[in-house]
Write an enzyme that holds these catalytic residues in place. Structure first.
Site, mmCIF file in Angstrom:
data_model
loop_
_atom_site.group_PDB
_atom_site.id
_atom_site.type_symbol
_atom_site.label_atom_id
_atom_site.label_comp_id
_atom_site.label_asym_id
_atom_site.label_seq_id
_atom_site.Cartn_x
_atom_site.Cartn_y
_atom_site.Cartn_z
ATOM 1 N N ARG A 1 -12.836 -47.535 -19.954
ATOM 2 C CA ARG A 1 -13.665 -46.905 -20.987
ATOM 3 C C ARG A 1 -13.058 -45.608 -21.504
ATOM 4 O O ARG A 1 -12.569 -44.786 -20.727
ATOM 5 C CB ARG A 1 -15.059 -46.620 -20.409
ATOM 6 C CG ARG A 1 -15.972 -45.901 -21.371
ATOM 7 C CD ARG A 1 -17.391 -45.865 -20.857
ATOM 8 N NE ARG A 1 -17.551 -45.097 -19.643
ATOM 9 C CZ ARG A 1 -17.676 -43.777 -19.596
ATOM 10 N NH1 ARG A 1 -17.633 -43.049 -20.702
ATOM 11 N NH2 ARG A 1 -17.850 -43.175 -18.431
ATOM 12 N N HIS B 1 -13.192 -42.041 -11.956
ATOM 13 C CA HIS B 1 -12.971 -40.778 -12.681
ATOM 14 C C HIS B 1 -11.965 -39.975 -11.872
ATOM 15 O O HIS B 1 -12.087 -39.867 -10.647
ATOM 16 C CB HIS B 1 -14.296 -40.021 -12.818
ATOM 17 C CG HIS B 1 -14.241 -38.923 -13.830
ATOM 18 N ND1 HIS B 1 -13.523 -37.759 -13.622
ATOM 19 C CD2 HIS B 1 -14.787 -38.812 -15.060
ATOM 20 C CE1 HIS B 1 -13.657 -36.987 -14.688
ATOM 21 N NE2 HIS B 1 -14.409 -37.601 -15.576
HETATM 22 C C1 SIN Z 1 -16.736 -36.484 -18.120
HETATM 23 O O1 SIN Z 1 -17.415 -35.537 -18.506
HETATM 24 O O2 SIN Z 1 -15.577 -36.371 -17.747
HETATM 25 C C2 SIN Z 1 -17.367 -37.821 -18.064
HETATM 26 C C3 SIN Z 1 -17.723 -38.279 -19.419
HETATM 27 C C4 SIN Z 1 -17.746 -39.777 -19.445
HETATM 28 O O3 SIN Z 1 -17.831 -40.413 -18.414
HETATM 29 O O4 SIN Z 1 -17.603 -40.335 -20.531
#
Ligand code: SIN
Length: 531
Positions: free
Chosen positions: A364, A226
């Protein structure tokens, strides 16, 4: 007639979606390592994606999912999950799940990376996962047994069929729990990296247990980092949801320069793998990266969880700048499953992040994971309910024969090496160095009776690290979250939004080694690497 018995390992959204689908005529036991509130689902801020807005369609959601996934997705599964997921969202709306709504009572739909419409349902601002878990726990029939603080140590396999699970409780007591069907819902492997968004109990157990049982695993090289964890002075404090950028937040360096400008047509809302690579590149040049959230007027109300994370980290929201860095978030690969969640071992299912369903491809799409958890939990339950009761007689399982290899290293050392060699950028020489280190680590063999939970976790993490590194070495291309600096050109997305659908996959099975499926030249790696 005796009841059919189901043992579920894990307590996140997928596990609870499955458990809540069974009527009282089934004997369901949910076993979890810590409390039922310890799972990656509980930390999910973003939400659940579904095509609901005016003008949006399942086809558009499908196109975005394939685009984010670099066409590595299983097309039929993806279309199916997005369709069934929309129906499940509709039923959550009808059962008054507390999705956030505006003053007129209309549901608020947020935007996240690589979505072409606002289609993210959220609850409690940025507490969607926590509220979903609370909701599912209330749906669970009172006859379902929830066992906390008990760790799945090994799967019981007899004549090639999974017949239960051996566990260790917090006192070190071993239990043998036979079941007609066993469901792995133990999350991914975030703890393999220094910075991650996962619950600390998520240590690759599902992958390692499935591997030990002889199940096939797929695409373990696809690890999603992320882009935005709040990281200050080298310490990570938690996720800063992509929804912040969906509401107008933007990525800047210390001088206020927009770091995503000219890097991708979607700018700050480009697919996650791309944003993570840009931030990684900036940081490698010595630049600090921040989310500038000064354009979001009601930040504290919209993002209470992130506000609390900022307070904990001593970051002043009023300054409008949150320091961020990428961290491990989600494993796209996992245990290979059918459209019902069945693994290649009869009697064993895998759902949630533990499984590789084919929905996520190489990267994803945001907020598709809770959707997958809901859909596959329900599907696996339906499939199990269609099967006959076995009424098997079990042989007594011998504890002494359950042996683990525990490497002579610390978790921190493993995390550091995985972070240095197996994260956002990868390259053959560096992967070989990591692979050699992993395979040459001295280890001790320990019996299940004597092994401690931290040693068991280290053993699972080591196993997962070896499998993932071998997969990353085998995939000699860049695709989505797997970026090889020695094969940098192949990302299909740069050819526009055209999807090049591919079924290429890396597959691993104990005693069979690792191979690429039919689209690649079959290529087996020495079996000894995986013993
Ligand atoms: C996020 O809120 O950025 C994460 C959501 C996700 O992992 O789909």
């Amino acid at each position: 007639m005796s009841k059919k018995t189901i043992a579920v390992i894990g307590s996140g959204a997928a596990a609870l979606s499955l458990a809540s689908a069974f009527p009282p005529s089934y004997e369901v036991t949910v076993i979890t390592k810590k409390s039922v509130k310890n799972s990656n689902s509980v930390y999910a801020q973003g939400g659940i994606a579904a095509a609901y807005a005016k003008g949006d369609s399942i086809e558009a959601h499908l196109e975005d999912t394939l685009y984010a996934g670099c066409g590595h997705n299983d097309l039929a599964i993806t279309a199916d999950v997005l369709h069934d997921g929309k129906i499940m969202i509709q039923s959550l709306l009808e059962s008054e799940f507390p999705f956030d709504r505006n003053e007129q009572g209309d549901v608020c739909l947020g935007r996240e990376g690589a979505h072409s419409y606002n289609r993210i349902f959220h609850a409690g601002g940025d507490a969607t996962g926590r509220l979903l878990v609370d909701y599912l726990l209330k749906q669970i029939d009172s006859n379902i047994e929830l066992i906390e603080h008990e760790t799945a140590a090994d799967l019981l396999v007899e004549n090639g069929r999974c017949i239960g699970v051996m566990t260790k409780d917090s006192q070190g007591q071993i239990k043998v729990r036979h079941a007609d069907e066993v469901v792995l819902a133990a999350g991914g492997c975030g703890s393999l990296f220094l910075h991650h968004t996962n619950d600390s109990s998520v240590t690759g157990d599902g992958l390692s247990l499935a591997y030990r049982a002889g199940a096939e695993l797929t695409d373990l090289e696809f690890t999603q980092f992320h882009p935005t964890l709040l990281v200050k002075n080298g310490v990570s404090y938690g996720l800063v949801s992509e929804a912040v950028r969906g509401e107008g937040g933007c990525l800047v360096d210390e001088n206020g320069r927009r770091v995503m400008a000219e890097r991708h047509p979607l700018g700050d809302l480009a697919p996650r793998d791309i944003v993570s690579r840009v931030i990684h590149e900036e940081m490698a040049k010595g630049n600090r990266v921040y989310i500038d959230c000064s354009a979001i007027s009601d930040f504290e109300a919209r993002f209470p969880t992130i506000t609390a994370i900022c307070e904990k980290a001593g970051v002043d929201i009023q300054s409008g700048k949150i320091p961020v860095a990428p961290g491990m978030h989600f494993l796209m690969g996992g245990v290979s499953v059918s459209c019902w969640g069945e693994t290649t071992v009869p009697g064993l299912y895998a759902i949630g992040e533990t499984a590789c369903t084919g929905l996520h491809g190489a990267n994803r799409l945001a907020s598709n994971s809770l959707l997958e958890a809901l859909v596959f939990g329900k599907r696996a339950a339906e499939h199990i309910m269609q099967k006959p009761v076995y009424n098997r007689q079990y042989q007594s399982s011998s504890e002494t024969s359950v042996i683990y290899k525990v490497p002579n290293t610390e978790v921190y050392e493993l995390q550091s090496r995985m972070t240095n060699h197996m994260s956002i950028l990868r390259e053959q020489g560096s992967l070989i160095e990591l692979s050699n280190w992993l395979h040459m680590l001295p280890f001790q063999e320990m019996n299940v009776k004597d092994i401690t939970i931290p040693q068991l976790e280290l053993s699972h993490l080591w196993q997962a690290a070896k499998l993932m590194t071998s997969s990353a070495l085998l995939r000699e291309e860049s695709r989505g979250a797997h970026f090889r600096t020695d094969f940098p050109q192949a990302d299909v997305r740069w050819q526009g939004r055209q999807i090049v659908h591919t079924k290429k996959g890396t597959k691993i099975r104990k005693n069979e080694g690792i191979w690429k499926n039919e689209s690649f030249t079959a290529e087996k790696v020495a079996e000894s690497l995986f013993s």
